[in-house]
Scaffold this motif. Structure first.
Motif, PDB file in Angstrom:
ATOM      1  N   HIS A 112      37.971  -4.480  40.304  1.00  0.00           N
ATOM      2  CA  HIS A 112      38.219  -3.657  41.341  1.00  0.00           C
ATOM      3  C   HIS A 112      37.292  -2.306  41.017  1.00  0.00           C
ATOM      4  O   HIS A 112      36.782  -2.078  39.958  1.00  0.00           O
ATOM      5  N   ILE A 114      36.481   1.769  42.604  1.00  0.00           N
ATOM      6  CA  ILE A 114      36.961   2.837  43.643  1.00  0.00           C
ATOM      7  C   ILE A 114      36.062   4.031  43.716  1.00  0.00           C
ATOM      8  O   ILE A 114      34.972   4.176  42.823  1.00  0.00           O
ATOM      9  N   GLU A 118      35.970  10.705  49.571  1.00  0.00           N
ATOM     10  CA  GLU A 118      35.441  10.109  50.681  1.00  0.00           C
ATOM     11  C   GLU A 118      33.956  10.106  50.616  1.00  0.00           C
ATOM     12  O   GLU A 118      33.268  10.955  50.130  1.00  0.00           O
ATOM     13  N   GLU A 135      33.714   1.108  48.988  1.00  0.00           N
ATOM     14  CA  GLU A 135      34.919   0.863  48.041  1.00  0.00           C
ATOM     15  C   GLU A 135      36.090   1.577  48.434  1.00  0.00           C
ATOM     16  O   GLU A 135      35.727   2.783  49.156  1.00  0.00           O
ATOM     17  N   PRO A 136      37.359   1.527  48.279  1.00  0.00           N
ATOM     18  CA  PRO A 136      38.422   2.330  48.665  1.00  0.00           C
ATOM     19  C   PRO A 136      38.259   3.651  47.875  1.00  0.00           C
ATOM     20  O   PRO A 136      37.921   3.726  46.602  1.00  0.00           O
TER      21      PRO A 136
END
Length: 257
Positions: A112, A114, A118, A135-136
């Motif tokens: 994953h 990140i 923002e 991506e988060p």
């Protein structure tokens, strides 16, 4: 026809960054190269997950994958055969520098990725360039980091990141730089892949700054017409652009197909 090992960059080489499209002539060239018996591999700053999301792993039956600028290597079956992560101290130091400069970073792990904040205009611009979803946003929790990206205007001076022990910044062809392990490059990954394949000598296609070392060490290097001038200067041949049948034309001209 002599069998050759050929490495392809992805963004700006196989895929048009403006449209996200792989030209039909490029697909035909890959098929023709495969039919001619050449060994075909990818050499990219992207990770395997990104390649799969974009469908680039399905363009051809690739013989190997040099991912994350040489830090992650996969064989024909996409089995991981080499991995190297950035030291956690360097990750935290890079995060502190980016925070000081009010820059967003992307941290990529094996499973994953990140964003540290923002998305700003530079993050959005870059993701539009690579045609991927954002991506988060999450706080870094210490997971193993393969590589990082930091986002800033085109032409930004990233040399402050080079002062952090163990890492270096490679400016991209959009509003970002890849932050990779010092001492690792597409060349180091290619050398490891060549040992795994039992081959010597390669041809490469690329377009950007992170392709320069790959080009310098190749038997023959081809730069796309849309490529960076610094890469053109060290390449053996400049072909048409990614949207101008550049790969097909070069393969024909070099009698690879």
């Amino acid at each position: 026809m002599e069998k050759r090992v050929i490495f392809f960059d992805v963004d700006g080489t196989l895929v048009d960054g403006a449209t996200g499209i792989v030209a039909e002539s490029t697909k035909q060239a890959l098929q023709a190269l495969r039919k001619a018996g050449h060994i075909l591999c990818l050499a990219t700053g992207r990770g395997m997950r990104s390649l799969q999301l974009g469908g680039f792993d399905k363009l051809i039956d690739w013989d190997g994958y040099v991912c994350n600028t040489g830090q992650m290597l996969y064989d024909h079956e996409k089995n991981l055969i080499f991995e190297k992560y950035i030291d956690a101290d360097a990750v935290y130091e890079a995060l502190a520098l980016a925070k000081k400069n009010k820059q967003v970073m992307l941290l990529e792990g094996k499973d994953h990725s990140i964003l540290t904040d923002e998305a700003d205009d530079y993050v959005i611009q870059t993701h539009e360039f690579i045609h991927e979803e954002l991506e988060p946003v999450a706080e870094y929790d210490g997971f193993p980091v393969i590589m990082m990206m930091v986002f800033a205007p085109m032409g930004y001076d990233y040399r402050a990141f080079d002062q952090i022990s163990g890492i270096r910044a490679i400016p991209g062809m959009s509003a970002f730089a890849d932050i990779v392990l010092d001492g690792f490059s597409k060349v180091s990954g290619i050398e490891e892949m060549m040992r795994a394949l039992g081959e010597q000598g390669y041809i490469c296609f690329g377009d950007s700054l992170n392709d320069i070392e790959m080009a310098k060490h190749a038997d023959y290097a081809i730069c796309m017409g849309n490529g960076h001038d610094a890469l053109k200067a060290v390449s053996d041949h400049v072909t048409g652009g990614v949207d101008e049948d550049g790969i097909w034309d070069a393969c024909k001209e070099l009698c690879l197909i």
